[in-house]
Design an enzyme around this catalytic site. Structure first.
Site, PDB file in Angstrom:
ATOM      1  N   THR A   1       0.829  -1.202   0.000  1.00  0.00           N
ATOM      2  CA  THR A   1       0.000   0.000   0.000  1.00  0.00           C
ATOM      3  C   THR A   1       0.858   1.245   0.000  1.00  0.00           C
ATOM      4  O   THR A   1       1.998   1.240   0.460  1.00  0.00           O
ATOM      5  CB  THR A   1      -0.886   0.085   1.256  1.00  0.00           C
ATOM      6  N   ASP A   2       0.276   2.320  -0.516  1.00  0.00           N
ATOM      7  CA  ASP A   2       0.798   3.628  -0.146  1.00  0.00           C
ATOM      8  C   ASP A   2       0.531   3.796   1.342  1.00  0.00           C
ATOM      9  O   ASP A   2      -0.269   3.066   1.941  1.00  0.00           O
ATOM     10  CB  ASP A   2       0.127   4.726  -0.977  1.00  0.00           C
TER      11      ASP A   2
END
Length: 832
Positions: A225-226
């Site tokens: 994920t970011d």
């Protein structure tokens, strides 16, 4: 290795320990039982964020402006060497999303330009370089994250991020293209983006991660994920998410993860099949092995077993600091060892940074051969030639690191702001370099490092023989703002009164009779219309974001030590409106979940200008040289005849590893007796067996234990291998017809046949007027000629059929291949 891991070790591998719990911006915990180490993840695309003694390279947009595959690769290799030298396992770059749909987008500067082929070539070359250095590269942000406003839940006061609504064909032909190129060269990690795509969060979107990335594109690495982009737990794991970063869940730095102990619980209660968890871990471990990070000579174990791991702290500049700064642990050790990774002597990375910045500088106007400048010119009367240098952007300001993450525009602009920026070890201002370059026995320099020229000093300009005006335009990531600019630019004009500065300098310099050179440092296109046609504005240089060697690189170009060889990686329009409705930032939400529909489809940047017959100020691919060029002898050789569809998807030649699917004994996941828990740190353990509750998990609609049909467009990394079969070999003769050595970018554009009808839907298929499909940067001596060759593949000559869910090559009508120096300077054409 994965087979031998315990459940909690598997969860450690897939979950970050929490923001600032360890020394890097992202950290996993180890699987000690199998000697798998904690991993360090660190920003970013320009250089190593929160670091010392590391190079601040030119930004991605500058690398794109070089159009040099060699420099793209070498930049990636140097960046990877520096990351490895600092103990970074996973480098969070390069950036290919945003692609650059909107020219005012805050993070466009981190990527390489709004054309998918240019973006894809640059990204894949950087990835090859980074991974050849033994560091895991990250292709980000997947996908369609094209503006900063409303990109993230709560960041903009709304409970939800915006939704980027993209049709299937546009997704494949524009935004996915550079990710496909990245997967094809073996990128080991992909970062999913913050926002929703077609109203499903990108980090929980099974179509994007499972269907397209892992099946169709054959991605073998892990999806991370970011930072805080995960919006669900089990659902995101089922959708294809493999690692959450930095580990915290819905709220920043609260230690409450959507993976961590919840992932452990989900595995124990049967919500998350063990097959999926094992696949998540396998992808991370396989990437680690693929990059040979198991080599303990090259990658020593972290303390206490060894002296490896990160040798810096992202959270203090002091030598001695907290080992777990975000927790209640007050233990201090030597966290910053100040290891110099910039290289030495002729191998110093500053040489490369300077070359990239110089070749990424674009000369767009040069009336009366004003450039290159002379270093030792005198007036006709024998007195010193007078040069005036004006503008804040020419000077050092308060230093390059005056604001956190470079989030202010002061002094000369070398970088945008945000997590994609880096700490400058130094920044050479243009004024310093120009003072060193001009011969003081011949040249007298006067400077005013301000954008406002007081009336009482206007006479200072009257006696100048040449004036150089410096202006700029800044932007960055959404968590910071500056002077009313909330990441995305508010417009495309020069900031801080830059346009007025140029007008004032042009009016007063030599009482309006002396020549003016304008230098623009910017994150992207800048509207030049307020002064570009003033008669004494003789030369204009777009220097993009040049990094630490800014002034030296600019001097190399201004004095002709190197040819002006940069080419625009974007279109410079005459107004923001020229970019069309799709080119406009959504500054105000249009709902609780803001909806941004990409109605322009394929027509962004030069594709939009072409289809609407809009004349830009300077077109995509444009740039002047100090020499002259001739294109001739364009030839086309058919290597393979046309056929509508690629060969059938090949069968898998290697089976994925298999593991026992049995759910472990829950008691193995309990906190060990006497275990000390640090505040806000994320652990894989559960506190009680009563936490494990059995029941039927509400799987999303369409979820099934039965495998879905495989995509016919898949079959290998990057997609069906037949997509990369060469159908046409192109060659052209390039001649340097001038009097000096120079570099030219030979650009190949494809125009598709007219009246194409999709066989599966009966729909008429429209195409851009022309699309970049290949390029080569060539250096030639005066009078020298060379044959330049480019291969066009099936994919280059196909469109994405929504009905067939495959790439389709038109078999009727004529393709046109055009070759030249820019998207609108294409003197040679041939049909196929």
């Amino acid at each position: 290795m994965v087979k031998k891991m315990t459940l909690v070790e598997k969860v450690n591998v897939t979950t970050g320990t929490g923001w600032s719990q360890d020394l890097c911006v992202g950290n996993t915990a180890p699987a000690n039982g199998v000697s798998f180490p904690a991993l360090c993840l660190q920003d970013g695309p320009l250089g190593l964020r929160f670091n010392d003694h590391a190079t601040a390279f030119p930004a991605g947009i500058t690398v794109g402006a070089t159009w040099s595959k060699d420099l793209m690769y070498r930049k990636g290799k140097a960046h990877g060497i520096e990351a490895k030298g600092k103990g970074v396992n996973i480098l969070l770059g390069p950036n290919m999303g945003p692609l650059g749909r909107m020219p005012a987008g805050g993070r466009n500067w981190e990527g390489f330009g709004p054309d998918p082929v240019l973006q894809g070539v640059a990204a894949s070359e950087e990835i090859r370089g980074i991974q050849d250095a033994g560091v895991i590269a990250t292709a980000k942000h997947y996908i369609a994250n094209e503006q900063e406003h409303f990109r993230q839940s709560f960041e903009w006061g709304l409970p939800n991020a915006m939704s980027s609504n993209v049709d299937d064909r546009t997704l494949h032909e524009l935004y996915l293209w550079p990710f496909a190129d990245s997967v094809r060269v073996g990128v080991a990690s992909v970062m999913c983006s913050y926002q929703l795509v077609n109203n499903s969060y990108a980090c929980g979107n099974s179509k994007l991660m499972n269907g397209i990335l892992k099946d169709e594109l054959g991605f073998q690495g892990f999806v991370q994920t970011d930072w805080l982009a995960q919006r669900s737990g089990v659902a995101s794991a089922l959708a294809g998410l493999d690692m959450t970063m930095p580990g915290d869940g819905l709220i920043w730095q609260n230690g409450n993860s959507l993976f961590g102990p919840r992932l452990t619980e989900a595995a124990l209660n049967g919500s998350l099949p063990m097959e999926r968890l094992n696949d998540m871990v396998t992808r991370v471990v396989a990437a680690w092995y693929q990059l040979k990070q198991d080599n303990v000579t090259q990658w020593p174990a972290p303390p206490p077993e060894g002296e490896g791991g990160p040798n810096f702290s992202s959270f203090t500049d002091d030598k001695i600091g907290l080992i777990h700064p975000g927790s209640d642990d007050k233990t201090k050790v030597e966290v910053n060892k100040f290891v110099d990774v910039q290289g030495k002597g002729k191998d110093g990375h500053w040489h490369l940074a300077r070359q990239i910045a110089a070749e990424g500088t674009v000369l767009v106007k040069n009336d009366d051969v004003t450039l290159p400048l002379s270093k030792n010119k005198k007036r006709d009367d024998g007195s010193k030639y007078r040069v005036g240098i004006f503008g804040e952007d020419a000077g050092p300001g308060d230093g390059p690191n005056a604001c956190p993450d470079r989030s202010c525009n002061q002094g000369t602009l070398g970088s945008g702001w945000g997590s994609g920026a880096a700490e400058f070890p130094y920044l050479i201002p243009p004024l310093t370099a120009l003072h060193e370059a001009f011969d003081s026995d011949y040249i007298e320099i006067t400077s005013l490092l301000a954008n406002d020229i007081p009336v009482k000093t206007s006479s200072l300009l009257h006696d100048q023989d040449l004036c150089i005006a410096f202006i700029n335009s800044d932007a960055g990531e959404g968590f910071e703002s500056w002077n009313g600019i909330r990441a995305d630019r508010n417009d495309l004009y020069a900031q801080k009164g830059g346009d007025k500065l140029v007008q004032d300098v042009a009016r007063e310099c030599g009482k309006g009779k002396s020549s003016v050179v304008v230098v623009v440092h910017a994150v992207g296109p800048v509207i030049l219309e307020r002064w570009i046609d003033l008669p004494n504005v003789k030369a204009v240089v777009l220097a993009n974001l040049p990094g630490e060697e800014s002034g030296n690189a600019l001097a190399d170009v201004l004095f002709g030590d190197v040819d002006a060889s940069g080419r625009l990686p974007y279109t410079v329009g005459k107004s923001l409106d020229d970019y069309g409705p799709g080119g406009q930032i959504m500054y105000y939400p249009n709902g609780v979940v803001p909806q941004q529909t990409f109605k322009e489809r394929l027509y962004i940047d030069y594709r939009h200008f072409d289809i609407r017959a809009i004349t830009p100020r300077y077109e995509f691919g444009f740039g002047l040289s100090y020499t002259t060029w001739e294109f001739s002898n364009l030839t086309l050789t058919e290597q393979k005849a046309r056929s509508a569809l690629p060969a059938p998807r090949p069968d898998a030649t290697v089976k994925p590893p298999e593991y026992p699917p049995d759910i472990p004994d829950p008691s193995t996941a309990l906190f060990p007796p006497g275990f000390r828990k640090l505040r806000k740190r994320i652990y894989p353990y559960i506190s009680s067996l009563s936490d494990i509750k059995h029941g039927r998990y509400p799987y999303p609609r369409g979820y099934s234990d039965e495998p879905h049909a495989l995509s016919p467009a898949g079959g290998a990394e990057g997609g069906n291998p037949d997509l990369y079969t060469v159908h046409l070999s192109m060659s052209v003769t390039l001649k340097n017809t001038g009097s000096r050595k120079g570099k030219q970018v030979v650009q190949f554009y494809v125009s598709f046949p007219e009246d194409v009808v999709d066989a599966s839907t009966g729909d008429h298929i429209d195409f851009p007027v022309r699309q970049l499909r290949g390029f080569e940067k060539i250096e030639l001596d005066a009078g020298e000629s060379r044959t330049v060759q480019v291969a066009l593949t099936r994919k280059d000559l196909s469109y994405w059929s929504v009905g067939m869910q495959n790439w389709v090559m038109p078999t009727e009508g004529k393709f046109a291949i055009s070759v030249g120096a820019s998207s609108r300077d294409l003197p040679l054409n041939v049909q196929w």
